[in-house]
Design a protein around this motif. Structure first.
Motif, PDB file in Angstrom:
ATOM      1  N   LEU A 176      84.630  22.049  44.284  1.00  0.00           N
ATOM      2  CA  LEU A 176      84.535  22.480  42.894  1.00  0.00           C
ATOM      3  C   LEU A 176      83.559  21.572  42.158  1.00  0.00           C
ATOM      4  CD1 LEU A 176      85.598  24.203  40.497  1.00  0.00           C
ATOM      5  CD2 LEU A 176      87.353  22.437  40.171  1.00  0.00           C
ATOM      6  N   TYR A 177      82.547  22.182  41.537  1.00  0.00           N
ATOM      7  CA  TYR A 177      81.532  21.415  40.816  1.00  0.00           C
ATOM      8  C   TYR A 177      81.622  21.567  39.307  1.00  0.00           C
ATOM      9  CZ  TYR A 177      79.220  20.547  45.283  1.00  0.00           C
ATOM     10  OH  TYR A 177      78.925  20.131  46.564  1.00  0.00           O
ATOM     11  N   GLY A 178      82.161  22.675  38.848  1.00  0.00           N
ATOM     12  CA  GLY A 178      82.233  22.844  37.404  1.00  0.00           C
ATOM     13  C   GLY A 178      82.987  24.084  36.991  1.00  0.00           C
ATOM     14  N   LEU A 179      83.593  24.002  35.810  1.00  0.00           N
ATOM     15  CA  LEU A 179      84.249  25.138  35.171  1.00  0.00           C
ATOM     16  C   LEU A 179      83.592  25.345  33.816  1.00  0.00           C
ATOM     17  CD1 LEU A 179      87.892  23.901  35.832  1.00  0.00           C
ATOM     18  CD2 LEU A 179      86.789  25.776  37.062  1.00  0.00           C
ATOM     19  N   MET A 180      83.571  26.560  33.354  1.00  0.00           N
ATOM     20  CA  MET A 180      82.933  26.853  32.085  1.00  0.00           C
ATOM     21  C   MET A 180      83.794  27.819  31.277  1.00  0.00           C
ATOM     22  SD  MET A 180      78.975  27.879  31.360  1.00  0.00           S
ATOM     23  CE  MET A 180      78.967  29.317  32.421  1.00  0.00           C
ATOM     24  N   LEU A 181      84.076  27.451  30.032  1.00  0.00           N
ATOM     25  CA  LEU A 181      84.865  28.273  29.122  1.00  0.00           C
ATOM     26  C   LEU A 181      83.936  28.911  28.092  1.00  0.00           C
ATOM     27  CD1 LEU A 181      87.846  25.819  28.431  1.00  0.00           C
ATOM     28  CD2 LEU A 181      87.566  27.454  30.322  1.00  0.00           C
ATOM     29  N   GLU A 182      84.039  30.220  27.959  1.00  0.00           N
ATOM     30  CA  GLU A 182      83.173  30.938  27.021  1.00  0.00           C
ATOM     31  C   GLU A 182      83.971  31.913  26.172  1.00  0.00           C
ATOM     32  OE1 GLU A 182      79.250  32.369  28.594  1.00  0.00           O
ATOM     33  OE2 GLU A 182      80.154  31.843  30.521  1.00  0.00           O
ATOM     34  N   ARG A 183      83.403  32.270  25.063  1.00  0.00           N
ATOM     35  CA  ARG A 183      83.877  33.373  24.228  1.00  0.00           C
ATOM     36  C   ARG A 183      82.826  34.470  24.315  1.00  0.00           C
ATOM     37  NH1 ARG A 183      87.599  31.982  20.270  1.00  0.00           N
ATOM     38  NH2 ARG A 183      86.717  33.519  18.823  1.00  0.00           N
ATOM     39  N   GLN A 184      83.273  35.673  24.443  1.00  0.00           N
ATOM     40  CA  GLN A 184      82.317  36.772  24.571  1.00  0.00           C
ATOM     41  C   GLN A 184      81.865  37.242  23.191  1.00  0.00           C
ATOM     42  OE1 GLN A 184      83.123  39.622  27.774  1.00  0.00           O
ATOM     43  NE2 GLN A 184      84.776  38.299  28.474  1.00  0.00           N
ATOM     44  N   ASP A 185      81.355  36.299  22.433  1.00  0.00           N
ATOM     45  CA  ASP A 185      80.809  36.536  21.102  1.00  0.00           C
ATOM     46  C   ASP A 185      79.414  35.932  21.055  1.00  0.00           C
ATOM     47  OD1 ASP A 185      83.247  37.641  20.062  1.00  0.00           O
ATOM     48  OD2 ASP A 185      84.030  35.600  19.861  1.00  0.00           O
ATOM     49  N   PRO A 186      78.549  36.448  20.202  1.00  0.00           N
ATOM     50  CA  PRO A 186      77.237  35.821  20.049  1.00  0.00           C
ATOM     51  C   PRO A 186      77.385  34.385  19.550  1.00  0.00           C
ATOM     52  CG  PRO A 186      77.282  38.002  19.040  1.00  0.00           C
ATOM     53  CD  PRO A 186      78.695  37.658  19.370  1.00  0.00           C
ATOM     54  N   GLY A 187      76.512  33.503  20.021  1.00  0.00           N
ATOM     55  CA  GLY A 187      76.589  32.142  19.533  1.00  0.00           C
ATOM     56  C   GLY A 187      75.928  31.137  20.449  1.00  0.00           C
ATOM     57  N   LEU A 188      76.224  29.878  20.166  1.00  0.00           N
ATOM     58  CA  LEU A 188      75.633  28.748  20.864  1.00  0.00           C
ATOM     59  C   LEU A 188      76.616  28.186  21.882  1.00  0.00           C
ATOM     60  CD1 LEU A 188      73.192  26.618  20.775  1.00  0.00           C
ATOM     61  CD2 LEU A 188      74.737  25.250  19.374  1.00  0.00           C
ATOM     62  N   LEU A 189      76.119  27.893  23.072  1.00  0.00           N
ATOM     63  CA  LEU A 189      76.861  27.153  24.092  1.00  0.00           C
ATOM     64  C   LEU A 189      76.272  25.756  24.188  1.00  0.00           C
ATOM     65  CD1 LEU A 189      77.494  29.399  27.251  1.00  0.00           C
ATOM     66  CD2 LEU A 189      79.215  28.241  25.864  1.00  0.00           C
ATOM     67  N   TYR A 190      77.129  24.739  24.162  1.00  0.00           N
ATOM     68  CA  TYR A 190      76.673  23.357  24.227  1.00  0.00           C
ATOM     69  C   TYR A 190      77.421  22.682  25.374  1.00  0.00           C
ATOM     70  CZ  TYR A 190      75.283  18.739  22.270  1.00  0.00           C
ATOM     71  OH  TYR A 190      74.757  17.486  22.051  1.00  0.00           O
ATOM     72  N   HIS A 191      76.774  22.621  26.538  1.00  0.00           N
ATOM     73  CA  HIS A 191      77.352  21.954  27.701  1.00  0.00           C
ATOM     74  C   HIS A 191      77.007  20.471  27.642  1.00  0.00           C
ATOM     75  CE1 HIS A 191      77.794  25.991  29.370  1.00  0.00           C
ATOM     76  NE2 HIS A 191      76.488  26.178  29.276  1.00  0.00           N
ATOM     77  N   ALA A 192      77.955  19.610  27.995  1.00  0.00           N
ATOM     78  CA  ALA A 192      77.685  18.178  28.007  1.00  0.00           C
ATOM     79  C   ALA A 192      78.292  17.545  29.244  1.00  0.00           C
ATOM     80  CB  ALA A 192      78.244  17.515  26.744  1.00  0.00           C
ATOM     81  N   MET A 193      77.497  16.737  29.934  1.00  0.00           N
ATOM     82  CA  MET A 193      77.972  15.964  31.076  1.00  0.00           C
ATOM     83  C   MET A 193      77.657  14.494  30.847  1.00  0.00           C
ATOM     84  SD  MET A 193      77.105  14.062  33.934  1.00  0.00           S
ATOM     85  CE  MET A 193      75.748  14.507  35.001  1.00  0.00           C
ATOM     86  N   GLY A 194      78.681  13.681  30.775  1.00  0.00           N
ATOM     87  CA  GLY A 194      78.503  12.240  30.674  1.00  0.00           C
ATOM     88  C   GLY A 194      79.141  11.568  31.872  1.00  0.00           C
ATOM     89  N   LEU A 195      78.519  10.525  32.346  1.00  0.00           N
ATOM     90  CA  LEU A 195      79.000   9.836  33.539  1.00  0.00           C
ATOM     91  C   LEU A 195      78.967   8.336  33.278  1.00  0.00           C
ATOM     92  CD1 LEU A 195      79.878  10.177  36.528  1.00  0.00           C
ATOM     93  CD2 LEU A 195      77.462  10.052  37.146  1.00  0.00           C
TER      94      LEU A 195
END
Length: 422
Positions: free
Chosen positions: A243-262
């Motif tokens: 497993l490398y990643g999961l992503m939660l979305e809303r099926q509405d128009p808009g902005l997605l802001y993914h962030a990865m900190g290590l």
């Protein structure tokens, strides 16, 4: 496709004073969806008036320096997509931020995300990962738990900074909250894994639409349903997979802001993790934000080696994202060996030189937070930690809000020009 009412929960909360005043950062506002550039300018102008008034509370901040630099050309494709999103001509714009411990805690990115989404639309929380199951710290706006079936894989870092092995029958309980004052419910879950036979199933959601795709060496699964939820149960069956990643979305128009900190990450060591760069390409982001440099400036710093690491990092990133606009956030002011870290200036100059030569933009956080030695002032206001290198939740939230303001200001300048012309 692949593309603050605030309550703090933090180990050093005793250092932090009252934060009720932060509520005013996130008062909800409604904006019409069909705008021309003039009206966009007006709306963003009034938004900045509010934020500038708020920032006068912090005398040590150089608010007049809070701007993105070299962005007019470098980020123009991104601004054009934001304008299309606000005008109803586009459904989704996505950002991917990669950083170190300043980002892993989630306070910087969470504040920036919620602020931007209140203006551009909420398309969901974006990338998440069971970081606590992997034995490290996790942002506070989601929870992931499991009783068995998962094990951390050392040395194999993916788009979220880690990877875990999921055995047949492995299950996760995923929940979100409104920690940053934004609705974090979702009605789409996506999974990025190794290309084997792992099959995800939702425990109690019927009439779920499923998509399954092979993407080179990786596999993408998505599950979507009608009514947004904050809690779901997820079970995996079939052949063990990574497993490398999961992503939660809303099926509405808009902005997605993914962030990865290590924690501990820098240009010097992320180049040893090629999967990260491969998987960023799967997201197809519209903007990549790079928030690294603090750890590179530690130890016995050699500038020629830093430049070589920076160039190698960008070469790997560009293989899968050759045309994606890039924005560097320069590292914040910090100390090393009990005094101001003078090597930060060398790191900053090298990043700026690279950005100028390669059509990238940058945001000078160290200059905005007050310049050389300003971390001491942040500490006196309970915004920096005792090590004078990290920050308290309130400090990271303020940084995230400053970044949001700089982004809105730059977007305002773009939308002010007729048809986005220079």
């Amino acid at each position: 496709m692949l593309a603050f009412v605030l309550m703090l929960s933090y180990s050093s909360a005793a250092e932090i004073d009252d934060t009720d005043y932060l509520e005013e950062l996130f008062s909800p506002e409604e904006y019409p969806s069909d705008m021309d550039t003039l009206e966009e300018f007006i709306q963003s102008y009034y938004l900045l008036l509010d934020s500038n008034e708020y920032l006068t509370n912090f005398k040590f901040i150089k608010a007049d320096k809070n701007q993105l630099e070299a962005d007019a050309k470098a980020l123009r494709p991104f601004y054009e997509k934001l304008l299309e999103l606000r005008s109803g001509l586009r459904n989704r714009v996505s950002i991917y931020q990669i950083g170190d411990s300043h980002i892993q805690s989630g306070y910087f990115s969470g504040t920036a995300r919620s602020s931007l989404q209140k203006y551009y639309g909420n398309a969901g929380r974006g990338l998440i990962f069971p970081l606590r199951l992997a034995g490290t710290n996790q942002p506070d706006d989601y929870r992931i738990s499991s009783t068995s079936g998962f094990s951390r894989i050392n040395g194999d870092r993916g788009i979220c900074g880690y990877s875990m092995n999921a055995d047949d029958g492995a299950a996760l309980e995923i929940s979100t909250n409104n920690f940053f004052g934004l609705d974090n419910s979702f009605n789409k879950l996506s999974i990025i894994s190794s290309q084997t036979g792992m099959k995800p199933e939702l425990k109690s959601i019927e009439n779920c639409e499923k998509v399954s795709l092979d993407l080179g060496d990786y596999h993408y699964n998505s599950l979507s349903w009608a009514d947004p939820k904050r809690n779901i149960g997820l079970k995996f069956s079939g052949e063990s997979s990574r497993l490398y990643g999961l992503m939660l979305e809303r099926q509405d128009p808009g902005l997605l802001y993914h962030a990865m900190g290590l924690n501990g990450a820098g240009f010097y060591n992320l180049t040893d993790s090629p999967r990260i760069f491969e998987q960023v390409g799967l997201l197809n982001p519209d903007l990549i934000i790079i928030s690294l440099g603090t750890n590179d400036a530690q130890g016995n710093y050699r500038n020629e080696q830093f430049v070589a690491n920076l160039k190698k990092f960008m070469s790997l990133l560009r293989k899968g994202n050759p045309d994606t606009p890039v924005l560097f956030t320069l590292p914040p002011d910090s100390n090393k060996r009990g005094k101001h870290n003078a090597d930060l200036a060398k790191v900053e100059k090298s990043i700026i030189d690279f950005a100028r030569d390669n059509n990238c933009a940058w945001w000078d956080l160290g200059k905005v937070m007050g310049g050389r030695g300003s971390v001491v002032k942040w500490r006196s206001q309970q915004m920096a930690s005792k090590d004078l290198m990290h920050f308290t939740p309130k400090g990271y939230m303020l940084q995230g809000y400053l970044f949001y303001q700089a982004m809105i200001n730059s977007y305002k300048e773009f939308s002010e020009k007729p048809s986005g012309k220079e």
